[in-house]
Each structure stands twice: as C-alpha cells, then as structure tokens.
Scaffold this motif. Structure first.
Motif, PDB file in Angstrom:
ATOM      1  N   VAL A  20       0.837  -1.197   0.000  1.00  0.00           N
ATOM      2  CA  VAL A  20       0.000   0.000   0.000  1.00  0.00           C
ATOM      3  C   VAL A  20       0.875   1.251   0.000  1.00  0.00           C
ATOM      4  O   VAL A  20       2.053   1.193   0.352  1.00  0.00           O
ATOM      5  CB  VAL A  20      -0.956   0.033   1.222  1.00  0.00           C
ATOM      6  CG1 VAL A  20      -1.874  -1.181   1.220  1.00  0.00           C
ATOM      7  CG2 VAL A  20      -0.191   0.118   2.530  1.00  0.00           C
ATOM      8  N   SER A  21       0.277   2.359  -0.362  1.00  0.00           N
ATOM      9  CA  SER A  21       0.984   3.635  -0.296  1.00  0.00           C
ATOM     10  C   SER A  21       1.196   4.041   1.157  1.00  0.00           C
ATOM     11  O   SER A  21       0.337   3.820   2.012  1.00  0.00           O
ATOM     12  CB  SER A  21       0.179   4.728  -1.006  1.00  0.00           C
ATOM     13  OG  SER A  21       0.114   4.456  -2.385  1.00  0.00           O
ATOM     14  N   PHE A  22       2.351   4.625   1.416  1.00  0.00           N
ATOM     15  CA  PHE A  22       2.685   5.129   2.744  1.00  0.00           C
ATOM     16  C   PHE A  22       1.627   6.124   3.192  1.00  0.00           C
ATOM     17  O   PHE A  22       1.169   6.958   2.418  1.00  0.00           O
ATOM     18  CB  PHE A  22       4.059   5.813   2.694  1.00  0.00           C
ATOM     19  CG  PHE A  22       4.440   6.504   3.968  1.00  0.00           C
ATOM     20  CD1 PHE A  22       5.080   5.823   4.979  1.00  0.00           C
ATOM     21  CD2 PHE A  22       4.138   7.851   4.155  1.00  0.00           C
ATOM     22  CE1 PHE A  22       5.429   6.470   6.153  1.00  0.00           C
ATOM     23  CE2 PHE A  22       4.475   8.496   5.329  1.00  0.00           C
ATOM     24  CZ  PHE A  22       5.125   7.799   6.330  1.00  0.00           C
ATOM     25  N   GLN A  23       1.258   6.017   4.455  1.00  0.00           N
ATOM     26  CA  GLN A  23       0.388   6.990   5.105  1.00  0.00           C
ATOM     27  C   GLN A  23       1.083   7.471   6.366  1.00  0.00           C
ATOM     28  O   GLN A  23       1.911   6.769   6.933  1.00  0.00           O
ATOM     29  CB  GLN A  23      -0.958   6.354   5.456  1.00  0.00           C
ATOM     30  CG  GLN A  23      -1.727   5.876   4.242  1.00  0.00           C
ATOM     31  CD  GLN A  23      -2.998   5.142   4.636  1.00  0.00           C
ATOM     32  OE1 GLN A  23      -3.472   5.231   5.760  1.00  0.00           O
ATOM     33  NE2 GLN A  23      -3.549   4.403   3.696  1.00  0.00           N
ATOM     34  N   LYS A  24       0.702   8.654   6.813  1.00  0.00           N
ATOM     35  CA  LYS A  24       1.375   9.227   7.997  1.00  0.00           C
ATOM     36  C   LYS A  24       1.343   8.290   9.204  1.00  0.00           C
ATOM     37  O   LYS A  24       2.253   8.295  10.013  1.00  0.00           O
ATOM     38  CB  LYS A  24       0.784  10.585   8.339  1.00  0.00           C
ATOM     39  CG  LYS A  24       1.221  11.649   7.357  1.00  0.00           C
ATOM     40  CD  LYS A  24       0.962  13.044   7.877  1.00  0.00           C
ATOM     41  CE  LYS A  24       1.422  14.031   6.833  1.00  0.00           C
ATOM     42  NZ  LYS A  24       2.246  15.068   7.365  1.00  0.00           N
ATOM     43  N   ARG A  25       0.309   7.462   9.300  1.00  0.00           N
ATOM     44  CA  ARG A  25       0.233   6.533  10.430  1.00  0.00           C
ATOM     45  C   ARG A  25       1.339   5.481  10.389  1.00  0.00           C
ATOM     46  O   ARG A  25       1.621   4.827  11.384  1.00  0.00           O
ATOM     47  CB  ARG A  25      -1.135   5.859  10.490  1.00  0.00           C
ATOM     48  CG  ARG A  25      -1.443   4.923   9.344  1.00  0.00           C
ATOM     49  CD  ARG A  25      -2.863   4.373   9.456  1.00  0.00           C
ATOM     50  NE  ARG A  25      -3.216   3.563   8.322  1.00  0.00           N
ATOM     51  CZ  ARG A  25      -3.086   2.246   8.269  1.00  0.00           C
ATOM     52  NH1 ARG A  25      -2.623   1.586   9.310  1.00  0.00           N
ATOM     53  NH2 ARG A  25      -3.435   1.586   7.187  1.00  0.00           N
ATOM     54  N   HIS A  26       2.006   5.333   9.224  1.00  0.00           N
ATOM     55  CA  HIS A  26       3.109   4.393   9.079  1.00  0.00           C
ATOM     56  C   HIS A  26       4.464   5.008   9.442  1.00  0.00           C
ATOM     57  O   HIS A  26       5.480   4.321   9.399  1.00  0.00           O
ATOM     58  CB  HIS A  26       3.195   3.893   7.633  1.00  0.00           C
ATOM     59  CG  HIS A  26       1.970   3.195   7.157  1.00  0.00           C
ATOM     60  ND1 HIS A  26       1.365   3.495   5.946  1.00  0.00           N
ATOM     61  CD2 HIS A  26       1.220   2.214   7.707  1.00  0.00           C
ATOM     62  CE1 HIS A  26       0.322   2.722   5.772  1.00  0.00           C
ATOM     63  NE2 HIS A  26       0.198   1.939   6.829  1.00  0.00           N
ATOM     64  N   GLN A  27       4.495   6.297   9.767  1.00  0.00           N
ATOM     65  CA  GLN A  27       5.749   7.021   9.945  1.00  0.00           C
ATOM     66  C   GLN A  27       6.711   6.321  10.904  1.00  0.00           C
ATOM     67  O   GLN A  27       7.840   6.013  10.542  1.00  0.00           O
ATOM     68  CB  GLN A  27       5.475   8.456  10.429  1.00  0.00           C
ATOM     69  CG  GLN A  27       6.704   9.240  10.834  1.00  0.00           C
ATOM     70  CD  GLN A  27       7.698   9.456   9.711  1.00  0.00           C
ATOM     71  OE1 GLN A  27       7.340   9.860   8.621  1.00  0.00           O
ATOM     72  NE2 GLN A  27       8.975   9.188   9.978  1.00  0.00           N
ATOM     73  N   GLN A  28       6.302   6.098  12.134  1.00  0.00           N
ATOM     74  CA  GLN A  28       7.237   5.554  13.129  1.00  0.00           C
ATOM     75  C   GLN A  28       7.684   4.140  12.778  1.00  0.00           C
ATOM     76  O   GLN A  28       8.865   3.817  12.857  1.00  0.00           O
ATOM     77  CB  GLN A  28       6.612   5.566  14.530  1.00  0.00           C
ATOM     78  CG  GLN A  28       7.627   5.284  15.628  1.00  0.00           C
ATOM     79  CD  GLN A  28       8.741   6.323  15.673  1.00  0.00           C
ATOM     80  OE1 GLN A  28       8.488   7.515  15.759  1.00  0.00           O
ATOM     81  NE2 GLN A  28       9.985   5.869  15.589  1.00  0.00           N
ATOM     82  N   ALA A  29       6.747   3.295  12.358  1.00  0.00           N
ATOM     83  CA  ALA A  29       7.101   1.917  12.013  1.00  0.00           C
ATOM     84  C   ALA A  29       8.047   1.870  10.817  1.00  0.00           C
ATOM     85  O   ALA A  29       8.962   1.032  10.774  1.00  0.00           O
ATOM     86  CB  ALA A  29       5.840   1.103  11.732  1.00  0.00           C
ATOM     87  N   THR A  30       7.853   2.777   9.856  1.00  0.00           N
ATOM     88  CA  THR A  30       8.720   2.822   8.685  1.00  0.00           C
ATOM     89  C   THR A  30      10.129   3.248   9.078  1.00  0.00           C
ATOM     90  O   THR A  30      11.111   2.598   8.702  1.00  0.00           O
ATOM     91  CB  THR A  30       8.149   3.779   7.623  1.00  0.00           C
ATOM     92  OG1 THR A  30       6.855   3.313   7.234  1.00  0.00           O
ATOM     93  CG2 THR A  30       9.041   3.860   6.404  1.00  0.00           C
TER      94      THR A  30
END
Length: 153
Positions: free
Chosen positions: A8-18
């Motif tokens: 999926v496309s990156f979303q801000k909710r993925h920031q820390q995990a990414t």
C-alpha cells in the motif's frame, strides 16, 4: 505471520514503524544507527512527496518498504528498499519492487536507477536478479540501472 501481504501507499500513520524498520535494517548492516545520517526518515511524507513510497503490511505489521523518486522526466530512482528480519526471502521485497516498477511505468519513466553498498552481496544479487544492470562503483556504492519496456498501443 499471515500469508496475505498487502502493498500500500505510505500513510502518515506508518511514519514511526517505517523509520524504525529502516533504521533497524541499517543497524544490522552497519552495526550501529546514526539517525542524523538519514534526515529523510524524520518526515517520510514530506521527503518523498514528489514520488512514491510503498509499504508492505502483514495485517497491521509493517514488514517492508520501498520508494521511487523521479530524477528527471525519463528516469526514476529506487531507494529505501528494506524488509523486516523474519520476513526476508519470502518474495515480499520482490512484490514491493514490482509495484514500484509498475508505478514507474504509469509515470511513463523509461529507466530506473538505484544504488546499494558494494559489501551487501545479497542486495546486489537481488537487484541483478530483477534485471538491474551494474553500471559504476562510486564511493563504496554499486550503481544499477534498468530500462523499462514501453508497451505499444
């Protein structure tokens, strides 16, 4: 682990995990993490706003990343390809790379470039196995390129 991985496309909710996943991978490779060396990870949405940043999810667990940034009108650069330990060698990185290549084709890019550390033999084999041709070695980095086939309509 589930058997269904979603790209999926990156979303801000993925920031820390990414950021955590990428830094963990760099830590494995180098034996340490210096977060000041990777300022693009502080705000991935802003850093990659001009391109594509994808994540692979196993349920809600972020397990892989990859990005595509335009270099110019015909060339894109692949970067930030990382897969979480325990999820490697399952074809997830290949799925992320294929999705990035598909997006590059949608953007009418004609070639992709990337680079990886010359000491990372597994990464070099991975890219070579996906049709990327080595070009030059510069500053300890092996550079690759891959022409994208153009469909005839």
């Amino acid at each position: 682990m589930t058997t269904t991985i979603q790209i999926v496309s990156f979303q801000k909710r993925h920031q820390q995990a990414t950021a955590d996943l990428i830094n963990a991978g760099l830590g494995e490779r180098f034996g340490f993490v210096d977060t000041t060396m990777n300022p693009d990870l502080y705000d991935i949405a802003a850093s990659f706003a001009g391109g594509v940043f994808l994540v692979a999810l196993d349920g809600e667990t972020l397990v892989a990343t990859g990005s595509l940034m335009p270099v110019d009108d015909t060339t894109g650069q692949i970067s930030r390809m990382h897969t979480k330990a325990g999820y490697r060698r399952q074809g997830i990185a290949s799925k992320v790379l294929s999705a990035l290549e598909a997006r590059a084709a949608e953007l009418a890019l004609q070639r992709l470039v990337l680079e990886t550390n010359v000491e990372w033999a597994d990464a070099i084999r991975f890219y070579a196995g996906h049709g990327y041709q080595p070009t030059v070695v510069k500053n300890g980095e092996q550079h690759f390129e891959k022409p994208l086939s153009r469909s005839v309509t």
